[in-house]
Write a protein that holds these residues in place. Sequence first.
Motif, PDB file in Angstrom:
ATOM      1  N   GLU A  31       0.807  -1.293  -0.100  1.00 58.15           N
ATOM      2  CA  GLU A  31      -0.109   0.223   0.079  1.00 58.15           C
ATOM      3  C   GLU A  31       0.943   1.369  -0.085  1.00 58.15           C
ATOM      4  O   GLU A  31       0.397   2.441  -0.528  1.00 58.15           O
ATOM      5  N   LYS A  32       1.950   1.158   0.782  1.00 55.20           N
ATOM      6  CA  LYS A  32       2.950   2.385   0.941  1.00 55.20           C
ATOM      7  C   LYS A  32       3.793   2.258  -0.298  1.00 55.20           C
ATOM      8  O   LYS A  32       4.637   3.127  -0.210  1.00 55.20           O
ATOM      9  N   GLY A  33       3.584   1.634  -1.394  1.00 47.23           N
ATOM     10  CA  GLY A  33       4.428   1.715  -2.517  1.00 47.23           C
ATOM     11  C   GLY A  33       5.906   0.903  -2.641  1.00 47.23           C
ATOM     12  O   GLY A  33       6.479   0.823  -3.419  1.00 47.23           O
ATOM     13  N   THR A  34       5.727   0.027  -1.692  1.00 41.98           N
ATOM     14  CA  THR A  34       6.980  -1.043  -1.279  1.00 41.98           C
ATOM     15  C   THR A  34       6.896  -2.212  -2.214  1.00 41.98           C
ATOM     16  O   THR A  34       5.734  -2.781  -2.349  1.00 41.98           O
ATOM     17  N   ILE A  35       7.860  -2.893  -2.912  1.00 40.29           N
ATOM     18  CA  ILE A  35       7.725  -4.046  -3.395  1.00 40.29           C
ATOM     19  C   ILE A  35       8.121  -5.244  -2.536  1.00 40.29           C
ATOM     20  O   ILE A  35       9.459  -5.033  -2.031  1.00 40.29           O
ATOM     21  N   VAL A  36       7.479  -5.831  -2.096  1.00 37.80           N
ATOM     22  CA  VAL A  36       7.557  -6.903  -1.112  1.00 37.80           C
ATOM     23  C   VAL A  36       8.039  -8.222  -1.994  1.00 37.80           C
ATOM     24  O   VAL A  36       7.199  -8.808  -2.729  1.00 37.80           O
ATOM     25  N   VAL A  37       9.523  -9.010  -1.339  1.00 42.71           N
ATOM     26  CA  VAL A  37       9.570 -10.158  -1.699  1.00 42.71           C
ATOM     27  C   VAL A  37       9.469 -11.077  -0.600  1.00 42.71           C
ATOM     28  O   VAL A  37      10.248 -10.942   0.605  1.00 42.71           O
ATOM     29  N   ASP A  38       8.573 -11.968  -0.487  1.00 43.19           N
ATOM     30  CA  ASP A  38       8.065 -12.830   0.618  1.00 43.19           C
ATOM     31  C   ASP A  38       8.431 -13.992   0.668  1.00 43.19           C
ATOM     32  O   ASP A  38       8.122 -14.776  -0.338  1.00 43.19           O
ATOM     33  N   ASN A  39       9.125 -14.810   1.785  1.00 43.42           N
ATOM     34  CA  ASN A  39       9.740 -15.761   1.808  1.00 43.42           C
ATOM     35  C   ASN A  39       8.690 -16.815   2.412  1.00 43.42           C
ATOM     36  O   ASN A  39       8.976 -17.964   2.557  1.00 43.42           O
ATOM     37  N   SER A  40       7.664 -16.300   3.140  1.00 39.61           N
ATOM     38  CA  SER A  40       6.823 -17.184   3.495  1.00 39.61           C
ATOM     39  C   SER A  40       5.838 -17.977   2.467  1.00 39.61           C
ATOM     40  O   SER A  40       5.845 -17.647   1.498  1.00 39.61           O
ATOM     41  N   SER A  41       4.767 -18.676   3.029  1.00 33.55           N
ATOM     42  CA  SER A  41       4.103 -19.480   2.292  1.00 33.55           C
ATOM     43  C   SER A  41       2.747 -18.460   2.081  1.00 33.55           C
ATOM     44  O   SER A  41       1.693 -18.997   1.392  1.00 33.55           O
ATOM     45  N   ALA A  42       2.650 -17.447   2.726  1.00 33.38           N
ATOM     46  CA  ALA A  42       1.265 -16.854   2.934  1.00 33.38           C
ATOM     47  C   ALA A  42       0.705 -16.257   1.511  1.00 33.38           C
ATOM     48  O   ALA A  42      -0.556 -16.609   1.237  1.00 33.38           O
ATOM     49  N   PHE A  43       1.422 -16.052   0.484  1.00 27.13           N
ATOM     50  CA  PHE A  43       0.715 -15.440  -0.687  1.00 27.13           C
ATOM     51  C   PHE A  43       1.066 -16.371  -1.982  1.00 27.13           C
ATOM     52  O   PHE A  43       0.810 -16.088  -3.033  1.00 27.13           O
ATOM     53  N   ARG A  44       1.790 -17.348  -1.369  1.00 26.89           N
ATOM     54  CA  ARG A  44       2.393 -18.016  -2.975  1.00 26.89           C
ATOM     55  C   ARG A  44       1.445 -18.499  -3.848  1.00 26.89           C
ATOM     56  O   ARG A  44       1.589 -18.424  -4.999  1.00 26.89           O
ATOM     57  N   MET A  45       0.330 -19.111  -3.356  1.00 27.85           N
ATOM     58  CA  MET A  45      -0.829 -19.575  -4.136  1.00 27.85           C
ATOM     59  C   MET A  45      -1.892 -18.639  -4.527  1.00 27.85           C
ATOM     60  O   MET A  45      -2.831 -19.226  -5.130  1.00 27.85           O
ATOM     61  N   VAL A  46      -1.675 -17.427  -4.129  1.00 22.38           N
ATOM     62  CA  VAL A  46      -2.652 -16.408  -4.255  1.00 22.38           C
ATOM     63  C   VAL A  46      -2.485 -15.852  -5.894  1.00 22.38           C
ATOM     64  O   VAL A  46      -1.539 -15.581  -6.218  1.00 22.38           O
ATOM     65  N   GLU A  47      -3.613 -16.136  -6.491  1.00 22.93           N
ATOM     66  CA  GLU A  47      -3.549 -15.730  -7.940  1.00 22.93           C
ATOM     67  C   GLU A  47      -3.362 -14.364  -8.084  1.00 22.93           C
ATOM     68  O   GLU A  47      -3.811 -13.623  -7.537  1.00 22.93           O
ATOM     69  N   GLY A  48      -2.302 -14.332  -9.190  1.00 22.80           N
ATOM     70  CA  GLY A  48      -1.948 -12.844  -9.394  1.00 22.80           C
ATOM     71  C   GLY A  48      -0.631 -12.470  -8.611  1.00 22.80           C
ATOM     72  O   GLY A  48       0.032 -11.478  -9.198  1.00 22.80           O
ATOM     73  N   VAL A  49      -0.361 -13.247  -7.879  1.00 24.17           N
ATOM     74  CA  VAL A  49       1.058 -13.018  -7.197  1.00 24.17           C
ATOM     75  C   VAL A  49       2.037 -13.864  -7.702  1.00 24.17           C
ATOM     76  O   VAL A  49       1.994 -15.170  -7.940  1.00 24.17           O
ATOM     77  N   PRO A  50       3.165 -13.350  -8.345  1.00 27.80           N
ATOM     78  CA  PRO A  50       3.900 -13.983  -9.020  1.00 27.80           C
ATOM     79  C   PRO A  50       4.978 -14.994  -7.958  1.00 27.80           C
ATOM     80  O   PRO A  50       5.130 -14.503  -6.873  1.00 27.80           O
ATOM     81  N   LEU A  51       5.092 -16.041  -8.403  1.00 31.56           N
ATOM     82  CA  LEU A  51       5.939 -17.068  -7.564  1.00 31.56           C
ATOM     83  C   LEU A  51       7.227 -17.709  -8.307  1.00 31.56           C
ATOM     84  O   LEU A  51       6.933 -18.183  -9.416  1.00 31.56           O
ATOM     85  N   VAL A  52       8.147 -17.173  -8.073  1.00 29.62           N
ATOM     86  CA  VAL A  52       9.240 -16.961  -9.033  1.00 29.62           C
ATOM     87  C   VAL A  52      10.833 -17.464  -8.513  1.00 29.62           C
ATOM     88  O   VAL A  52      11.037 -17.437  -7.498  1.00 29.62           O
ATOM     89  N   ILE A  53      11.136 -18.426  -9.433  1.00 34.61           N
ATOM     90  CA  ILE A  53      12.470 -18.736  -9.146  1.00 34.61           C
ATOM     91  C   ILE A  53      13.328 -17.942 -10.626  1.00 34.61           C
ATOM     92  O   ILE A  53      13.011 -18.420 -11.919  1.00 34.61           O
ATOM     93  N   PRO A  54      14.278 -17.186 -10.459  1.00 31.09           N
ATOM     94  CA  PRO A  54      14.650 -16.093 -11.402  1.00 31.09           C
ATOM     95  C   PRO A  54      15.110 -16.982 -12.665  1.00 31.09           C
ATOM     96  O   PRO A  54      14.980 -16.754 -13.849  1.00 31.09           O
ATOM     97  N   GLU A  55      15.770 -18.396 -12.205  1.00 25.08           N
ATOM     98  CA  GLU A  55      16.212 -19.052 -13.501  1.00 25.08           C
ATOM     99  C   GLU A  55      15.185 -19.833 -14.216  1.00 25.08           C
ATOM    100  O   GLU A  55      15.387 -20.566 -15.468  1.00 25.08           O
TER     101      GLU A  55
END
Lengths: 344, 344
Positions: free
Chosen positions: B91-115
Motif C-alpha cells: 500500500e505504501k509503494g514497497t515491493i515485497v519479496v516474501d519468503n513465507s507461504s502466505a501469498f504463494r498460491m494467491v492468484e496474481g502473485v508471481p511465484l518466482v525462481i529467477p532461473e
Amino acid sequence: MSLQENGPSIAIVGVTGAVGQEFLSVLSGRNFPYSSLKLLASKRSAGKTQLFENQQYTIQELNEECFDGVDIALFSAGGSISKKFGPIAVEKGTIVVDNSSAFRMVEGVPLVIPEVNPEAMEGIKVGSGRGGLIANPNCSTIICLMAATPLHRRAKVTRMVVSTYQAASGAGAAAMEELLQQTREVLEGQEPTCEIFNQQYAFNLFSHNAPIMSNGYNEEEMKLVKETRKIWNNMDVKVTATCIRVPVMRAHAESVNLQFENPLDENTAREILSKAPGLVIVDDRSANRFPTPLEVSNRDAVAVGRIRRDVSQEGDYGLDIFVCGDQIRKGAALNAVQIAEMLL
Amino acid sequence: MSLQENGPSIAIVGVTGAVGQEFLSVLSGRNFPYSSLKLLASKRSAGKTQLFENQQYTIQELNEECFDGVDIALFSAGGSISKKFGPIAVEKGTIVVDNSSAFRMVEGVPLVIPEVNPEAMEGIKVGSGRGGLIANPNCSTIICLMAATPLHRRAKVTRMVVSTYQAASGAGAAAMEELLQQTREVLEGQEPTCEIFNQQYAFNLFSHNAPIMSNGYNEEEMKLVKETRKIWNNMDVKVTATCIRVPVMRAHAESVNLQFENPLDENTAREILSKAPGLVIVDDRSANRFPTPLEVSNRDAVAVGRIRRDVSQEGDYGLDIFVCGDQIRKGAALNAVQIAEMLL
C-alpha cells in the motif's frame, strides 16, 4: 535358545560382526532349539571367547572341516566367504542360510522372506540328509517388501519407485563406530576421520557406497530391482530405486511409491496392512507420528505409515507409503533365523 | 552491498532469523546496490544492534510506519507477519519479496525462481511508483525445479515422484541448535531435549513436521505439488512427494523420479543440465561422488547427480536424479535477493 538333544546343530559364520552378534541375540530371544552351537570367524578372531546364555564359547577359525555334523549354518561374513565356504558346507549336508549377496540371484537358490514367499524353500528340511542353500534378501528389499507384498497380493504392483534412507549398520559395526566418532569430532570442531567411507558422514548424507554399475544404478539399488522380481516370482514388476545413506545408526527408512494394476483405496490398504504378519502401522496424522528408524531399532516388526492415495495418479491406482525396519534384525539376522525355523 | 545514492532503499523483515541473517550475507556478497537499509524484527529483538559492512545498525520493531520510503522489503518472519504487514507495505509503494507461504498460491502473485520463470514478474519494477508482492517458493520446490525445469523444457515432465531429505535449517535457527544439542546429549548417554520437534532428531529422521492435510499429505509435500504447477504454468503436471527431515544442518537433498512426454536420453539430459544456470553437475560414478548436503552448504549453486535412465520405464521416457541445495541460501535468501535484483 534352548538346548535339546534332538535339536539341530548350529554354526554361525561371521559371529563377531554386527549381524553375527544379532544372530545370537535373535536365536536366544526366540528360544531356538539346538543340540550344539559352533561360533566361527576369521583367523583374527579365533581363540577369543564369547559368552552366550551363561556359557563360554571359544570362537573357531573357519575352515573346511568346521561343517562336519552341522545341520544349519547361518552365514554373515561377506560374499567371498559365502562363495568359498557355502558350497563346502552344503556338500557336507549342511543347510546354509546365507546373508550375503553371493547366491541371491543364482537360479534354483531360494531367496526368502518367510512372511512373503515361504513356498520358495519348500522341501528343504533338516533331517532330509541333504544340504541346501537359502539366500537371505538384501535388507532394503526385505523392509520394502514386508509392506509392499500384502498390497501387491491384493492389487498387483506394476511399478514401484523407492528412495531409501539407510543406516550406518548396513556397512557393519565399524561404520556405526565411525559415525559416532565423526559426530564427536565435528561437535568438537575437529576434522572428521573418514576411513570406512570416503567422505563426511556426520550431519551429512550421501549416495550409497555400493559400486555404480554400467547403467548408472549402484548395486544396492539393483538388488531392490532384481530381488523384488525373484521374491514375487514376477518378472514384469518395474522397480526403480535411489539408495542414500543417512546418519542413523541401525534402521533403514524407505519412501515407496506404488502403482497398481487394480484399484486399491487407502482404507482398504490400511486394513490389509493391519493384518499383515511382521508389520505394524504407525500412522497418526493428528499427532504427526509416523515410523522412525529410532522407534523400530531393536524391534522385530517393520513399521509402515504415511499411507495415502497418490495424488499424482488417477483414481485408486496409486499409494505412497513410508516404511522403517531394523536393518540388522528383520533386514538380516531375524529374517535368517526365521528361515532356519522353517527348516525344522 | 554497495551504498549508492540512487540505489533502492531496502528493508529486511525478520532479520534475526536464519534466513534474515542470510539475506545480509547474500546482499553483501552480491554487492547489491542500496541507498539505505532498515533492519526490522519483533519487539523482542528491537533495540539490539547488528554489525553489517562495518556499520552498526539498530534493529527496529516492525510496525506500520516502517515501510515509508522503502522500495524493496525482503520478508522472512513467518506467514502471519507477512499476511499482516505485506499488504501494508505494498500500500505504501514497497515491493515485497516474501519468503513465507502466505501469498504463494494467491492468484496474481508471481511465484518466482529467477532461473526458471522470470517472466512471471514482468512489469514489476522499482521506480514504477507502484508497490507489489512477489512470493519466494518453498525451499524444496526451488531446489527440485532448478534441476527438473531444464529437462521439463526439453521433454515435458508428465509426472514427478519426489522424496526429500530435509535439513534442520528449514525449521529455523533454533532447530539447528536443537539438533546439535540433542546430538551432544545422545553421545553423552543423556535423554535428548525435544522442544522444537516432538521427537528425537539426533541419529534419527522423521516425517516432516508440517501439519497433515485431509488427503494425508503434509503441507510441505503439497507445496511441492502445487507450486510446481504454478511456477511451470502447467496444471497438468502430476507430482507426488514424501517429505522427511534428516539430521543434517542446512542443505536439503531430494531424490527425484521423472516421467517425460517426449524421449530424453541420459546423455542429452546431462548436456542440458551442464548448461543450466545456477546448477552444477556432481556425477562421478567411478569415484562414487555425488551431491551431498555438506558440499552445497554455504554455496549458491544447486548440485545434481545420479543422473540415469529410469530402468522402470520403457525407452528414454524416464530419468532418476538426486539434487542437493543450500536450504537457507538458494532455498530462501539467495532466491529472494535474485528476485530483488530483477526489480532494479
